[in-house]
Design a protein around this motif. Sequence first.
Motif, short mmCIF file in Angstrom:
data_model
loop_
_atom_site.label_atom_id
_atom_site.label_comp_id
_atom_site.label_asym_id
_atom_site.label_seq_id
_atom_site.Cartn_x
_atom_site.Cartn_y
_atom_site.Cartn_z
N ALA A 235 49.11 40.95 35.88
CA ALA A 235 48.10 41.57 36.77
C ALA A 235 47.50 40.51 37.68
O ALA A 235 47.29 40.73 38.88
CB ALA A 235 47.02 42.26 35.95
N SER A 236 47.23 39.35 37.10
CA SER A 236 46.66 38.27 37.90
C SER A 236 47.67 37.80 38.96
O SER A 236 47.29 37.52 40.10
CB SER A 236 46.27 37.13 36.95
N SER B 29 48.18 40.42 41.84
CA SER B 29 46.98 40.72 42.62
C SER B 29 46.82 39.81 43.84
O SER B 29 45.95 40.04 44.65
CB SER B 29 45.74 40.66 41.74
N ASP C 263 42.46 33.70 40.54
CA ASP C 263 41.62 34.72 41.20
C ASP C 263 40.81 34.13 42.35
O ASP C 263 40.58 34.78 43.36
CB ASP C 263 40.65 35.36 40.19
N LYS D 95 31.70 42.58 32.58
CA LYS D 95 31.54 43.60 33.62
C LYS D 95 31.75 45.02 33.12
O LYS D 95 30.95 45.90 33.39
CB LYS D 95 32.54 43.39 34.77
N SER E 194 37.07 37.24 34.82
CA SER E 194 37.42 37.97 33.59
C SER E 194 36.56 37.51 32.42
O SER E 194 36.23 36.32 32.30
CB SER E 194 38.90 37.84 33.25
N ARG F 179 43.33 32.63 45.61
CA ARG F 179 44.31 33.41 46.37
C ARG F 179 43.77 33.67 47.78
O ARG F 179 42.56 33.75 48.00
CB ARG F 179 44.65 34.72 45.65
N GLY G 243 35.12 44.79 39.42
CA GLY G 243 36.34 44.14 39.89
C GLY G 243 36.10 42.73 40.36
O GLY G 243 35.30 41.98 39.76
N ARG G 244 36.81 42.36 41.42
CA ARG G 244 36.71 41.00 41.96
C ARG G 244 36.26 41.00 43.42
O ARG G 244 35.66 40.06 43.88
CB ARG G 244 38.07 40.29 41.90
N ASP G 245 36.64 42.05 44.14
CA ASP G 245 36.41 42.08 45.59
C ASP G 245 35.72 43.36 46.03
O ASP G 245 35.87 43.80 47.17
CB ASP G 245 37.75 41.96 46.32
N ILE G 246 35.00 43.99 45.13
CA ILE G 246 34.39 45.29 45.47
C ILE G 246 33.30 45.10 46.54
O ILE G 246 33.28 45.81 47.54
CB ILE G 246 33.80 46.01 44.22
N ARG H 90 46.11 46.38 36.40
CA ARG H 90 46.95 46.23 35.22
C ARG H 90 48.04 47.32 35.19
O ARG H 90 49.18 47.05 34.82
CB ARG H 90 46.10 46.32 33.95
N ARG I 94 46.45 46.50 28.08
CA ARG I 94 45.63 45.43 27.48
C ARG I 94 46.49 44.32 26.88
O ARG I 94 45.96 43.33 26.38
CB ARG I 94 44.71 46.00 26.38
O1 DC Z 1 39.26 42.73 35.14
P1 DC Z 1 40.63 42.57 34.52
O2 DC Z 1 40.79 41.32 33.72
O3 DC Z 1 41.07 43.80 33.76
O4 DC Z 1 41.64 42.42 35.78
C1 DC Z 1 43.01 42.13 35.62
C2 DC Z 1 43.50 41.31 36.82
O5 DC Z 1 43.48 42.12 38.01
C3 DC Z 1 42.70 40.07 37.15
O6 DC Z 1 43.35 38.89 36.73
C4 DC Z 1 42.60 40.03 38.65
C5 DC Z 1 43.02 41.38 39.11
N1 DC Z 1 41.96 42.12 39.78
C6 DC Z 1 41.76 41.89 41.12
O7 DC Z 1 42.41 41.03 41.70
N2 DC Z 1 40.84 42.63 41.80
C7 DC Z 1 40.10 43.56 41.17
N3 DC Z 1 39.21 44.27 41.87
C8 DC Z 1 40.28 43.79 39.79
C9 DC Z 1 41.22 43.04 39.12
#
Ligand code: DC
Length: 233
Positions: A105-106, A109, A191, A17, A13, A194, A135-138, A40, A97
């Motif tokens: 959200a964290s 997830s 993040d 991005k 975060s 996990r 994102g995180r895992d795209i 979110r 937000r």
């Molecule tokens: O990018 P962001 O801060 O808006 O994302 C919010 C939360 O969602 C973040 O703490 C982790 C989760 N997240 C995720 O696990 N995988 C993603 N592809 C996008 C976000």
Amino acid sequence: MKKDQVIALDGPSGSGKSTVAKLVAQELNLIYIDTGAMFRAVAYALQHTGIEFTKSKLDPADEQKIQDFFHHHRFQFAPQPGVLVQLDNLNLTDVIREHHVSRLASQISKHKVIRDFLAHWQRSIVEDRPAILDGRDIGTVIFPNAVVKVFLTASAEERALRRFEELKARGQTEHDFQSILKDIKERDHEDMTRESAPLKRAVDGLELDSTGKTIPEMVQFIVNLWNERKGSL
Ligand code: DC
């Protein structure tokens, strides 16, 4: 193996991005998908279910409750101009937000039942169209065959400073720098550790450190990668 016409932009975060992804999308005429906003939205929707998301594993009864919720409600990403994400007829663009939604959200997830729903939702928006997703895992899970995979980083201090300036510009002065930094470090930890789809660079992804780089430089870097590689699609 056939590559997907997708740019996967992953990173922690506050790495910038979404700013970069939006501009790349404009420049290359791609669909832009902010997957964090989708997480979110789900967090916002599930906040009053009474489920304890901080637990490392959910009970089957909780999982069922979540599945039922998904079954009975409709989430939509960018259904119309100005609406980023919607739940039934409720526009969630601004409420997602809020600080408590970021935290939740964290937490949500890390649960597989939620990630599976999100994975399906994300892929169904793209279908076969050219797209950039942040994102995180795209690059690791959602589109492992993406033609371009970039992992955007910056130090926690740099990201906290950007967030601090952003909040200040919005007139939200109640958060001090140290508490923002602490929050960013905690979210990174959650993040990255996990079990289900942790945040990490794809083995074939390129790391782009945004510290000291301008936004146009980062955009150009990704645009160039796409232009070099799209010929191989
Ligand atoms: O990018 P962001 O801060 O808006 O994302 C919010 C939360 O969602 C973040 O703490 C982790 C989760 N997240 C995720 O696990 N995988 C993603 N592809 C996008 C976000």
